[in-house]
Design a protein around this motif. Structure first.
Motif, PDB file in Angstrom:
ATOM      1  N   MET A   1     -50.257   3.825  61.831  1.00  0.00           N
ATOM      2  CA  MET A   1     -51.575   4.184  61.320  1.00  0.00           C
ATOM      3  C   MET A   1     -52.189   2.971  60.631  1.00  0.00           C
ATOM      4  SD  MET A   1     -52.430   7.364  58.932  1.00  0.00           S
ATOM      5  CE  MET A   1     -54.044   7.931  58.751  1.00  0.00           C
ATOM      6  N   ILE A   2     -53.473   2.779  60.878  1.00  0.00           N
ATOM      7  CA  ILE A   2     -54.179   1.641  60.307  1.00  0.00           C
ATOM      8  C   ILE A   2     -54.933   2.113  59.071  1.00  0.00           C
ATOM      9  CG2 ILE A   2     -55.952  -0.093  60.733  1.00  0.00           C
ATOM     10  CD1 ILE A   2     -55.133   0.167  63.708  1.00  0.00           C
ATOM     11  N   PRO A   3     -54.752   1.429  57.935  1.00  0.00           N
ATOM     12  CA  PRO A   3     -55.441   1.828  56.702  1.00  0.00           C
ATOM     13  C   PRO A   3     -56.960   1.740  56.860  1.00  0.00           C
ATOM     14  CG  PRO A   3     -53.704   0.228  56.260  1.00  0.00           C
ATOM     15  CD  PRO A   3     -53.856   0.301  57.732  1.00  0.00           C
ATOM     16  N   ALA A   4     -57.645   2.597  56.125  1.00  0.00           N
ATOM     17  CA  ALA A   4     -59.109   2.612  56.147  1.00  0.00           C
ATOM     18  C   ALA A   4     -59.639   1.236  55.762  1.00  0.00           C
ATOM     19  CB  ALA A   4     -59.636   3.662  55.181  1.00  0.00           C
ATOM     20  N   GLY A   5     -60.677   0.813  56.477  1.00  0.00           N
ATOM     21  CA  GLY A   5     -61.296  -0.478  56.181  1.00  0.00           C
ATOM     22  C   GLY A   5     -60.671  -1.648  56.908  1.00  0.00           C
ATOM     23  N   GLN A   6     -59.580  -1.412  57.630  1.00  0.00           N
ATOM     24  CA  GLN A   6     -58.930  -2.489  58.372  1.00  0.00           C
ATOM     25  C   GLN A   6     -59.105  -2.256  59.866  1.00  0.00           C
ATOM     26  OE1 GLN A   6     -54.918  -3.260  57.240  1.00  0.00           O
ATOM     27  NE2 GLN A   6     -55.390  -3.401  55.064  1.00  0.00           N
ATOM     28  N   ARG A   7     -59.042  -3.342  60.617  1.00  0.00           N
ATOM     29  CA  ARG A   7     -59.195  -3.236  62.064  1.00  0.00           C
ATOM     30  C   ARG A   7     -57.843  -3.279  62.744  1.00  0.00           C
ATOM     31  NH1 ARG A   7     -64.541  -6.206  64.133  1.00  0.00           N
ATOM     32  NH2 ARG A   7     -65.920  -5.347  62.588  1.00  0.00           N
ATOM     33  N   CYS A   8     -57.779  -2.636  63.879  1.00  0.00           N
ATOM     34  CA  CYS A   8     -56.577  -2.634  64.689  1.00  0.00           C
ATOM     35  C   CYS A   8     -56.317  -4.059  65.187  1.00  0.00           C
ATOM     36  CB  CYS A   8     -56.757  -1.686  65.871  1.00  0.00           C
ATOM     37  SG  CYS A   8     -55.448  -1.805  67.100  1.00  0.00           S
ATOM     38  N   PRO A   9     -55.142  -4.626  64.950  1.00  0.00           N
ATOM     39  CA  PRO A   9     -54.858  -5.988  65.401  1.00  0.00           C
ATOM     40  C   PRO A   9     -54.985  -6.146  66.923  1.00  0.00           C
ATOM     41  CG  PRO A   9     -53.153  -5.228  63.896  1.00  0.00           C
ATOM     42  CD  PRO A   9     -54.031  -4.065  64.194  1.00  0.00           C
ATOM     43  N   THR A  10     -54.612  -5.134  67.676  1.00  0.00           N
ATOM     44  CA  THR A  10     -54.720  -5.207  69.133  1.00  0.00           C
ATOM     45  C   THR A  10     -56.183  -5.268  69.551  1.00  0.00           C
ATOM     46  OG1 THR A  10     -52.686  -3.950  69.349  1.00  0.00           O
ATOM     47  CG2 THR A  10     -54.091  -4.081  71.286  1.00  0.00           C
ATOM     48  N   SER A  11     -57.009  -4.449  68.932  1.00  0.00           N
ATOM     49  CA  SER A  11     -58.435  -4.435  69.241  1.00  0.00           C
ATOM     50  C   SER A  11     -59.077  -5.765  68.869  1.00  0.00           C
ATOM     51  CB  SER A  11     -59.111  -3.299  68.487  1.00  0.00           C
ATOM     52  OG  SER A  11     -60.502  -3.344  68.674  1.00  0.00           O
ATOM     53  N   THR A  12     -58.722  -6.311  67.727  1.00  0.00           N
ATOM     54  CA  THR A  12     -59.263  -7.583  67.270  1.00  0.00           C
ATOM     55  C   THR A  12     -58.876  -8.707  68.230  1.00  0.00           C
ATOM     56  OG1 THR A  12     -59.173  -6.817  64.985  1.00  0.00           O
ATOM     57  CG2 THR A  12     -59.353  -9.187  65.319  1.00  0.00           C
ATOM     58  N   ALA A  13     -57.628  -8.718  68.674  1.00  0.00           N
ATOM     59  CA  ALA A  13     -57.159  -9.748  69.608  1.00  0.00           C
ATOM     60  C   ALA A  13     -57.869  -9.612  70.952  1.00  0.00           C
ATOM     61  CB  ALA A  13     -55.649  -9.645  69.785  1.00  0.00           C
ATOM     62  N   ARG A  14     -58.066  -8.382  71.419  1.00  0.00           N
ATOM     63  CA  ARG A  14     -58.742  -8.142  72.690  1.00  0.00           C
ATOM     64  C   ARG A  14     -60.193  -8.635  72.634  1.00  0.00           C
ATOM     65  NH1 ARG A  14     -57.030  -3.115  73.486  1.00  0.00           N
ATOM     66  NH2 ARG A  14     -58.727  -2.228  72.299  1.00  0.00           N
ATOM     67  N   LYS A  15     -60.874  -8.383  71.512  1.00  0.00           N
ATOM     68  CA  LYS A  15     -62.253  -8.839  71.352  1.00  0.00           C
ATOM     69  C   LYS A  15     -62.302 -10.364  71.315  1.00  0.00           C
ATOM     70  CE  LYS A  15     -66.393  -8.490  68.494  1.00  0.00           C
ATOM     71  NZ  LYS A  15     -66.847  -9.768  68.944  1.00  0.00           N
ATOM     72  N   ALA A  16     -61.373 -10.989  70.634  1.00  0.00           N
ATOM     73  CA  ALA A  16     -61.336 -12.453  70.559  1.00  0.00           C
ATOM     74  C   ALA A  16     -61.155 -13.065  71.947  1.00  0.00           C
ATOM     75  CB  ALA A  16     -60.230 -12.908  69.620  1.00  0.00           C
ATOM     76  N   GLU A  17     -60.307 -12.463  72.763  1.00  0.00           N
ATOM     77  CA  GLU A  17     -60.087 -12.951  74.131  1.00  0.00           C
ATOM     78  C   GLU A  17     -61.361 -12.793  74.970  1.00  0.00           C
ATOM     79  OE1 GLU A  17     -57.767 -14.616  75.985  1.00  0.00           O
ATOM     80  OE2 GLU A  17     -56.999 -15.010  73.984  1.00  0.00           O
TER      81      GLU A  17
END
Length: 96
Positions: A1-17
């Motif tokens: 579970m991802i804490p409120a206010g934080q982004r999913c690391p997988t989603s962030t990496a996918r967007k960066a790519e």
């Protein structure tokens, strides 16, 4: 579970790519001519289409996807504030 206010690391990496592969704004047609046309359009249409805030973004109603005719078609432009563009419009495009 991802804490409120934080982004999913997988989603962030996918967007960066995806951003690495995306052409720059200038390469997508947003050059000096766009800057001038955008400023004139916002001067003529100073209020967001979705809320009473000042418009700061000229949005393409139908995404142009590189089609220069659609890109420059003023009937395909709408004034939006940054919040409406980033929240509402982006969520619309993700659904399409």
């Amino acid at each position: 579970m991802i804490p409120a206010g934080q982004r999913c690391p997988t989603s962030t990496a996918r967007k960066a790519e995806a951003d690495k592969r995306r052409p720059s704004a200038r390469e997508r047609g947003y050059g000096t001519k766009w800057d001038s046309e955008r400023a004139a359009y916002l001067k003529a249409h100073p209020t967001c289409m979705r809320c009473p805030s000042p418009a700061t973004v000229v949005d393409h109603i139908v995404p142009h996807r590189g089609d220069t005719k659609l890109f420059w078609d003023r009937s395909n432009w709408q004034p939006l504030c940054r919040t409406c563009h980033d929240r509402w419009k982006q969520s619309q495009e993700k659904r399409a």
